[in-house]
Design an enzyme around this catalytic site. Structure first.
Site, PDB file in Angstrom:
ATOM      1  N   ASP A   1       9.572  27.558 -10.775  1.00 25.75           N
ATOM      2  CA  ASP A   1       8.460  28.298 -10.164  1.00 25.75           C
ATOM      3  C   ASP A   1       8.843  29.009  -8.867  1.00 25.75           C
ATOM      4  O   ASP A   1       8.004  29.215  -7.982  1.00 25.75           O
ATOM      5  CB  ASP A   1       7.257  27.363  -9.907  1.00 25.75           C
TER       6      ASP A   1
ATOM      7  N   LYS B   1       8.672  37.407 -11.442  1.00 25.06           N
ATOM      8  CA  LYS B   1       8.473  38.567 -10.573  1.00 25.06           C
ATOM      9  C   LYS B   1       9.776  39.321 -10.350  1.00 25.06           C
ATOM     10  O   LYS B   1       9.828  40.551 -10.444  1.00 25.06           O
ATOM     11  CB  LYS B   1       7.898  38.113  -9.218  1.00 25.06           C
TER      12      LYS B   1
ATOM     13  N   ASN C   1       7.761  25.601 -21.847  1.00 22.14           N
ATOM     14  CA  ASN C   1       7.505  24.842 -20.612  1.00 22.14           C
ATOM     15  C   ASN C   1       7.522  25.793 -19.415  1.00 22.14           C
ATOM     16  O   ASN C   1       6.954  25.506 -18.376  1.00 22.14           O
ATOM     17  CB  ASN C   1       8.524  23.698 -20.419  1.00 22.14           C
TER      18      ASN C   1
ATOM     19  N   THR D   1       5.324  34.417 -13.867  1.00 16.87           N
ATOM     20  CA  THR D   1       4.216  35.302 -13.508  1.00 16.87           C
ATOM     21  C   THR D   1       4.725  36.662 -13.028  1.00 16.87           C
ATOM     22  O   THR D   1       5.672  36.730 -12.255  1.00 16.87           O
ATOM     23  CB  THR D   1       3.384  34.671 -12.378  1.00 16.87           C
TER      24      THR D   1
ATOM     25  N   GLN E   1      12.981  27.250 -15.581  1.00 20.34           N
ATOM     26  CA  GLN E   1      13.065  26.040 -14.750  1.00 20.34           C
ATOM     27  C   GLN E   1      13.915  26.317 -13.497  1.00 20.34           C
ATOM     28  O   GLN E   1      14.040  27.455 -13.091  1.00 20.34           O
ATOM     29  CB  GLN E   1      13.621  24.847 -15.537  1.00 20.34           C
TER      30      GLN E   1
ATOM     31  N   GLY F   1      -1.379  24.310 -14.977  1.00 25.82           N
ATOM     32  CA  GLY F   1      -2.450  24.332 -13.977  1.00 25.82           C
ATOM     33  C   GLY F   1      -2.399  23.165 -12.997  1.00 25.82           C
ATOM     34  O   GLY F   1      -3.248  23.049 -12.106  1.00 25.82           O
ATOM     35  N   ARG F   2      -1.400  22.286 -13.128  1.00 23.81           N
ATOM     36  CA  ARG F   2      -1.328  21.120 -12.239  1.00 23.81           C
ATOM     37  C   ARG F   2      -1.009  21.562 -10.806  1.00 23.81           C
ATOM     38  O   ARG F   2      -0.223  22.488 -10.609  1.00 23.81           O
ATOM     39  CB  ARG F   2      -0.210  20.171 -12.697  1.00 23.81           C
TER      40      ARG F   2
ATOM     41  N   SER G   1       8.003  34.184   1.568  1.00 19.28           N
ATOM     42  CA  SER G   1       8.066  34.013   3.021  1.00 19.28           C
ATOM     43  C   SER G   1       6.661  34.154   3.621  1.00 19.28           C
ATOM     44  O   SER G   1       6.326  33.504   4.613  1.00 19.28           O
ATOM     45  CB  SER G   1       9.005  35.048   3.635  1.00 19.28           C
TER      46      SER G   1
ATOM     47  N   SER H   1      11.114  38.431  -0.634  1.00 20.71           N
ATOM     48  CA  SER H   1       9.839  38.746  -1.278  1.00 20.71           C
ATOM     49  C   SER H   1       8.710  38.237  -0.399  1.00 20.71           C
ATOM     50  O   SER H   1       8.758  37.114   0.085  1.00 20.71           O
ATOM     51  CB  SER H   1       9.805  38.086  -2.654  1.00 20.71           C
TER      52      SER H   1
HETATM   53  P1  GDP Z   1       8.595  31.387 -12.053  1.00 22.11           P
HETATM   54  O1  GDP Z   1       8.315  30.280 -13.010  1.00 22.11           O
HETATM   55  O2  GDP Z   1       9.860  31.171 -11.296  1.00 22.11           O
HETATM   56  O3  GDP Z   1       8.539  32.748 -12.677  1.00 22.11           O
HETATM   57  O4  GDP Z   1       7.423  31.339 -10.965  1.00 22.11           O
HETATM   58  P2  GDP Z   1       5.844  31.136 -11.266  1.00 22.11           P
HETATM   59  O5  GDP Z   1       5.299  32.375 -11.846  1.00 22.11           O
HETATM   60  O6  GDP Z   1       5.612  29.873 -12.002  1.00 22.11           O
HETATM   61  O7  GDP Z   1       5.305  30.876  -9.805  1.00 22.11           O
HETATM   62  C1  GDP Z   1       5.508  31.775  -8.764  1.00 22.11           C
HETATM   63  C2  GDP Z   1       4.133  32.191  -8.217  1.00 22.11           C
HETATM   64  O8  GDP Z   1       4.302  32.805  -6.958  1.00 22.11           O
HETATM   65  C3  GDP Z   1       3.449  33.222  -9.086  1.00 22.11           C
HETATM   66  O9  GDP Z   1       2.069  33.018  -8.996  1.00 22.11           O
HETATM   67  C4  GDP Z   1       3.842  34.544  -8.432  1.00 22.11           C
HETATM   68  O10 GDP Z   1       2.897  35.570  -8.670  1.00 22.11           O
HETATM   69  C5  GDP Z   1       3.856  34.160  -6.988  1.00 22.11           C
HETATM   70  N1  GDP Z   1       4.811  34.888  -6.137  1.00 22.11           N
HETATM   71  C6  GDP Z   1       6.050  35.339  -6.418  1.00 22.11           C
HETATM   72  N2  GDP Z   1       6.641  35.848  -5.327  1.00 22.11           N
HETATM   73  C7  GDP Z   1       5.766  35.685  -4.319  1.00 22.11           C
HETATM   74  C8  GDP Z   1       5.806  35.981  -2.921  1.00 22.11           C
HETATM   75  O11 GDP Z   1       6.790  36.458  -2.373  1.00 22.11           O
HETATM   76  N3  GDP Z   1       4.685  35.655  -2.199  1.00 22.11           N
HETATM   77  C9  GDP Z   1       3.594  35.092  -2.757  1.00 22.11           C
HETATM   78  N4  GDP Z   1       2.573  34.798  -1.973  1.00 22.11           N
HETATM   79  N5  GDP Z   1       3.517  34.808  -4.063  1.00 22.11           N
HETATM   80  C10 GDP Z   1       4.594  35.089  -4.826  1.00 22.11           C
HETATM   81  P1  IMO Z   2       9.529  27.687 -14.847  1.00 28.49           P
HETATM   82  O1  IMO Z   2      10.465  28.414 -15.779  1.00 28.49           O
HETATM   83  C1  IMO Z   2       8.411  23.934 -12.957  1.00 28.49           C
HETATM   84  C2  IMO Z   2       9.172  20.259 -15.201  1.00 28.49           C
HETATM   85  C3  IMO Z   2       7.967  19.487 -15.681  1.00 28.49           C
HETATM   86  C4  IMO Z   2       8.535  18.078 -15.701  1.00 28.49           C
HETATM   87  C5  IMO Z   2       9.969  18.300 -16.154  1.00 28.49           C
HETATM   88  C6  IMO Z   2      10.188  18.117 -17.642  1.00 28.49           C
HETATM   89  O2  IMO Z   2       8.153  28.212 -14.858  1.00 28.49           O
HETATM   90  O3  IMO Z   2      10.125  27.582 -13.493  1.00 28.49           O
HETATM   91  P2  IMO Z   2       9.535  19.430 -19.841  1.00 28.49           P
HETATM   92  O4  IMO Z   2       8.260  20.074 -20.261  1.00 28.49           O
HETATM   93  O5  IMO Z   2      10.685  20.359 -19.734  1.00 28.49           O
HETATM   94  O6  IMO Z   2       9.841  18.218 -20.651  1.00 28.49           O
HETATM   95  O7  IMO Z   2       9.241  18.865 -18.355  1.00 28.49           O
HETATM   96  O8  IMO Z   2      10.294  19.626 -15.790  1.00 28.49           O
HETATM   97  N1  IMO Z   2       9.202  21.677 -15.612  1.00 28.49           N
HETATM   98  C7  IMO Z   2       8.952  22.701 -14.792  1.00 28.49           C
HETATM   99  N2  IMO Z   2       8.558  22.717 -13.512  1.00 28.49           N
HETATM  100  N3  IMO Z   2       8.640  25.093 -13.596  1.00 28.49           N
HETATM  101  C8  IMO Z   2       9.061  25.092 -14.876  1.00 28.49           C
HETATM  102  O9  IMO Z   2       9.428  26.218 -15.517  1.00 28.49           O
HETATM  103  C9  IMO Z   2       9.200  23.863 -15.549  1.00 28.49           C
HETATM  104  N4  IMO Z   2       9.559  23.509 -16.792  1.00 28.49           N
HETATM  105  C10 IMO Z   2       9.564  22.161 -16.817  1.00 28.49           C
HETATM  106  O10 IMO Z   2       6.898  19.610 -14.793  1.00 28.49           O
HETATM  107  O11 IMO Z   2       8.579  17.562 -14.391  1.00 28.49           O
HETATM  108 MG    MG Z   3       6.795  28.921 -13.483  1.00 26.10          MG
END
Ligand code: GDP
Ligand code: IMO
Ligand code: MG
Length: 439
Positions: free
Chosen positions: A14, A19, A39, A43, A231, A309-310, A339, A428
């Site tokens: 995450d 992005k 998994n 976004t 991940q 959603g956790r 940042s 970013s």
């Molecule tokens: P990913 O799994 O690595 O693609 O990241 P996620 O989408 O799960 O979570 C990143 C969240 O942060 C998303 O809701 C993005 O829209 C948001 N995001 C990404 N870059 C930035 C940033 O520089 N600032 C803020 N405030 N939000 C960001």
């Molecule tokens: P993105 O690509 C954050 C975490 C789960 C759990 C562990 C194992 O969006 O960054 P799994 O479903 O793989 O058996 O879960 O890994 N996990 C993530 N945490 N971002 C992810 O993907 C994740 N994919 C799995 O929360 O702790």
């Molecule tokens: Mg993610």
């Protein structure tokens, strides 16, 4: 010789990979996912629209880009169908641009049930899995029992499916898990199984490819390819806080096995991290904050899982962990995300070492899950200033670097660079695809 560039998360996922991949895609012809499955939740935001991708690479919103789901990825056909249809309704038709590896393994409905049964059996020690069937599917892959995308087009698919399903049901029973009334994504298991087979039929219209040939030949032909990680390195099955990890190799090495790309063909390795840390699920998180500051990070950063959603656990930046991840993947360029979330902070802490078994160390210990690791912090002043938003301006003007980064944020960036030893080239400061500064 053209090489493949990689973009990886360096923390616990995450970091903002979706992005950045989307922002970089105009420079590439092909984007390829190499590991993980639904998994992931990546976004992408632009022009007031928001997309969350799970099984599909994040290059799909850029017209003309080919997107490959590589052999190292695992696929739930029902989830994938839903994603493709959602994108089609939003005006992005993937019929000709999405390609799926024959060798990618399928997540069966019973893999998902097994995931739930395993977690239930673990009780308090549960992994906190996303329950998408990731662990059981990769288990079957290494146990040489899995079903693959290519099998869909072969004779006897249904029989192979039934055989594997029955084996799973036995395992589930052995775990004492009751399937009566068991639901997946809000529907009854049998109904989900029907949807799953509809997903299989739906996928037949896409091209199934030998992605190792496809990608190597594309590189030979001078095409530019970006590999997108899911991940984060600290969830890697080998190097993360085992067993609280996912079941694939998230680090750069995963690209070699997950796409069939030789190590000598790897070019840039973009490593992406948040200016702080988050983690979802169970497992050690040395810099986790349980106080008002942690709440503020969660609130300002909207730190809630894109897949489940956790609420995400939040804490200060962990530099020994970041440096470890950089080492594992040979990161060439760092990208710092979010940042803006700390714009108002008066002071900011970063962990520079751990106190472990009475000693100070910068090494991540083997027994990180069972022994206490106390972070040793350095305190830095907050920048208390927003990066001026220039979304309305032209690309060149907008990306003009240096002067727009507040002085104390620049000092924070330099501190991280000095510690880790790799330049931060991209900062970013908001979720929109244009809210970035190149340094
Ligand atoms: P990913 O799994 O690595 O693609 O990241 P996620 O989408 O799960 O979570 C990143 C969240 O942060 C998303 O809701 C993005 O829209 C948001 N995001 C990404 N870059 C930035 C940033 O520089 N600032 C803020 N405030 N939000 C960001
Ligand atoms: P993105 O690509 C954050 C975490 C789960 C759990 C562990 C194992 O969006 O960054 P799994 O479903 O793989 O058996 O879960 O890994 N996990 C993530 N945490 N971002 C992810 O993907 C994740 N994919 C799995 O929360 O702790
Ligand atoms: Mg993610």
């Amino acid at each position: 010789m053209n090489k493949i560039d990689i973009l990886l998360g360096l923390q616990w996922g995450d970091e903002g990979k979706g992005k950045v991949v989307d922002a970089l895609t105009p420079n590439y012809d092909i984007v390829a996912r190499f590991q993980g499955g639904p998994n992931a939740g990546h976004t992408i935001e632009f022009e007031g629209r928001k997309f969350v991708l799970h099984n599909i690479p994040s290059g799909v919103l850029t017209p003309g880009c080919v997107n490959v789901i590589g052999n190292g990825v695992i696929i739930d056909p029902h989830i994938l169908k839903g994603e493709i249809e959602g994108l089609r309704q939003a005006g992005f038709d993937l019929k000709d641009t999405l390609k799926i590896a024959n060798r990618a393994h399928l997540i069966l409905p019973t893999h998902r049930a097994l995931d739930a049964a395993n977690e239930k059996a673990l009780g308090k020690m549960k992994i906190g899995s996303t329950l998408k069937g990731i662990g059981p599917t990769y288990t079957d892959k290494t146990a040489r029992k899995g079903l693959r995308i290519g099998d869909i087009a072969m004779d006897g698919f249904r029989e192979k499916y039934e055989k594997l399903k029955q084996a799973h049901l036995q395992q589930i029973q052995g775990l004492g898990f009751d399937m009566t009334g068991f639901q997946l994504d809000g529907v009854d298991f049998n109904e989900y199984e029907k949807l799953w087979f509809e997903g299989i039929e739906y996928l037949r219209q896409f091209s199934f490819i030998d992605s190792e040939y496809y990608l190597n030949e594309a590189l030979d032909a001078g095409k530019k390819v970006l590999a997108e990680g899911a991940q984060g390195s600290m969830l890697d099955v080998d190097f993360g806080s085992y067993p609280f990890v996912t079941s694939s190799n998230v680090v750069a090495a995963g690209v070699c096995s997950g796409l069939g790309i030789a190590p000598s063909r790897i070019g840039k390795v973009y490593g992406i991290f948040k200016a702080y840390c988050t983690r979802v699920g169970t497992g050690p998180f040395p810099t986790e904050l349980f106080d008002e500051t942690g709440e503020t990070l969660r609130r300002n950063g909207h730190e809630f899982g894109a897949t489940t959603g956790r609420p995400r656990r939040c804490g200060w930046l962990d530099l020994p962990a970041l440096k470890y991840a950089v080492m594992l993947s040979g990161v060439t360029d760092l990208m710092m995300m979010k940042s803006d979330v700390m714009d108002e902070f008066e002071t900011i802490k970063v962990a520079t070492a751990y106190r472990y078994q009475g000693q100070e160390t910068q090494h991540l210990p083997f027994a990180a899950c069972t022994e206490t690791m106390e972070p040793v912090y350095t305190e830095l002043p907050g920048w208390r200033k927003k990066i001026e938003d220039r979304r309305q301006e032209t690309e060149d003007r907008r990306q003009e670097a240096g002067d727009r980064i507040p002085e104390k944020l620049e000092a924070y960036i330099k501190y991280i660079e000095d510690y880790v030893g790799v330049p931060i080239k991209f900062v970013s400061y908001g979720p929109d695809r244009t809210q970035n500064i190149l340094r």
